[in-house]
Design a protein around this motif. Structure first.
Motif, mmCIF file in Angstrom:
data_model
loop_
_atom_site.group_PDB
_atom_site.id
_atom_site.type_symbol
_atom_site.label_atom_id
_atom_site.label_comp_id
_atom_site.label_asym_id
_atom_site.label_seq_id
_atom_site.Cartn_x
_atom_site.Cartn_y
_atom_site.Cartn_z
ATOM 1 N N VAL A 271 -14.732 -2.555 2.987
ATOM 2 C CA VAL A 271 -13.663 -1.936 2.215
ATOM 3 C C VAL A 271 -12.936 -3.020 1.433
ATOM 4 N N SER A 272 -12.766 -2.789 0.136
ATOM 5 C CA SER A 272 -12.007 -3.714 -0.713
ATOM 6 C C SER A 272 -10.665 -3.090 -1.024
ATOM 7 N N TYR A 273 -9.620 -3.890 -0.881
ATOM 8 C CA TYR A 273 -8.261 -3.414 -1.135
ATOM 9 C C TYR A 273 -7.378 -4.597 -1.477
ATOM 10 N N ALA A 274 -6.762 -4.576 -2.632
ATOM 11 C CA ALA A 274 -5.792 -5.595 -3.054
ATOM 12 C C ALA A 274 -6.344 -7.016 -2.938
ATOM 13 N N GLY A 275 -7.599 -7.188 -3.323
ATOM 14 C CA GLY A 275 -8.200 -8.511 -3.293
ATOM 15 C C GLY A 275 -8.727 -8.931 -1.934
ATOM 16 N N GLN B 206 -3.269 -4.806 8.690
ATOM 17 C CA GLN B 206 -2.199 -3.835 8.466
ATOM 18 C C GLN B 206 -2.030 -3.725 6.960
ATOM 19 N N ILE B 207 -2.160 -2.498 6.460
ATOM 20 C CA ILE B 207 -2.090 -2.294 5.017
ATOM 21 C C ILE B 207 -1.146 -1.150 4.679
ATOM 22 N N VAL B 208 -0.595 -1.220 3.489
ATOM 23 C CA VAL B 208 0.226 -0.134 2.960
ATOM 24 C C VAL B 208 -0.692 0.753 2.137
ATOM 25 N N VAL B 209 -0.695 2.046 2.460
ATOM 26 C CA VAL B 209 -1.533 3.016 1.756
ATOM 27 C C VAL B 209 -0.608 3.985 1.046
ATOM 28 N N GLY B 210 -0.870 4.224 -0.231
ATOM 29 C CA GLY B 210 -0.010 5.137 -0.974
ATOM 30 C C GLY B 210 -0.602 5.505 -2.313
ATOM 31 N N PRO B 211 0.231 6.057 -3.191
ATOM 32 C CA PRO B 211 -0.256 6.549 -4.482
ATOM 33 C C PRO B 211 -0.957 5.490 -5.340
ATOM 34 N N ALA B 212 -0.571 4.241 -5.214
ATOM 35 C CA ALA B 212 -1.165 3.201 -6.050
ATOM 36 C C ALA B 212 -2.358 2.510 -5.380
ATOM 37 N N SER B 213 -2.713 2.957 -4.168
ATOM 38 C CA SER B 213 -3.823 2.328 -3.442
ATOM 39 C C SER B 213 -5.137 2.538 -4.171
ATOM 40 N N GLN B 214 -5.890 1.478 -4.287
ATOM 41 C CA GLN B 214 -7.209 1.551 -4.905
ATOM 42 C C GLN B 214 -8.212 0.913 -3.955
ATOM 43 N N PHE B 215 -8.942 1.764 -3.261
ATOM 44 C CA PHE B 215 -9.936 1.316 -2.298
ATOM 45 C C PHE B 215 -11.335 1.459 -2.869
ATOM 46 N N ILE B 216 -12.206 0.563 -2.456
ATOM 47 C CA ILE B 216 -13.633 0.683 -2.700
ATOM 48 C C ILE B 216 -14.299 0.505 -1.346
ATOM 49 N N SER B 217 -15.210 1.402 -1.029
ATOM 50 C CA SER B 217 -15.911 1.341 0.238
ATOM 51 C C SER B 217 -17.402 1.389 -0.024
ATOM 52 N N ARG B 218 -18.142 0.526 0.674
ATOM 53 C CA ARG B 218 -19.599 0.545 0.504
ATOM 54 C C ARG B 218 -20.255 0.206 1.838
#
Length: 111
Positions: A4-8, A52-64
Motif C-alpha cells: 500500500v502506498s500512502y503519502a510517500g 498509524q495513518i490519518v484516513v480521510g477525504p484527501a487520502s490517496q491510496f494505491i494498493s497492489r
C-alpha cells in the motif's frame, strides 16, 4: 500480501487489511470525515510492526499485490474494526424535517 502506498510511504500488509483500509477511506471521503487508524505491517526481514495513518477525504491510496516470503501480519481484529467503521459511515441517518415537509406526510395512513 499487498503493498500500500500512502503519502510517500509504502508498506506491506495482509490483503484483507489493505482492502478494508481502502473501503474505509472511500466511506470517510464520501462523508467528509477523517480518523486515525493503526495498520499491522510487515517490514523488510519479516519484522512485524504497525503504521498509524490519518484516513480521510484527501487520502490517496494505491494498493497492489506483491509476492512475499513472509507471513501476513495478523489483521483479523483490524479488519473487523475497519469494516465496522465503514458500515457505521454507510448507515442512513435521521435528519431534521421542516414544518412544510412534515405537513405533507399523512401519519394516520402510512404507505
Amino acid at each position: 500480501m499487498k503493498s500500500v502506498s500512502y503519502a510517500g510511504l509504502e508498506f506491506d500488509t495482509a490483503d484483507d487489511v489493505a482492502d478494508a483500509l481502502l473501503r474505509l477511506a472511500a466511506a470517510l471521503g464520501q462523508n467528509e470525515k477523517a480518523e486515525t487508524v493503526d495498520i499491522p505491517i510487515v517490514e523488510e526481514g519479516g519484522v512485524a510492526n504497525s503504521v498509524q495513518i490519518v484516513v480521510g477525504p484527501a487520502s490517496q491510496f494505491i494498493s497492489r499485490h506483491v509476492e512475499s516470503v513472509y507471513d501476513d501480519p495478523d489483521g483479523a481484529s483490524v479488519v473487523e474494526y475497519l469494516d465496522q467503521r465503514t458500515r457505521a459511515l454507510d448507515m442512513p441517518r435521521a435528519g431534521a424535517v421542516s414544518l412544510g415537509e412534515y405537513e405533507r406526510f399523512d401519519l394516520d395512513h402510512p404507505v
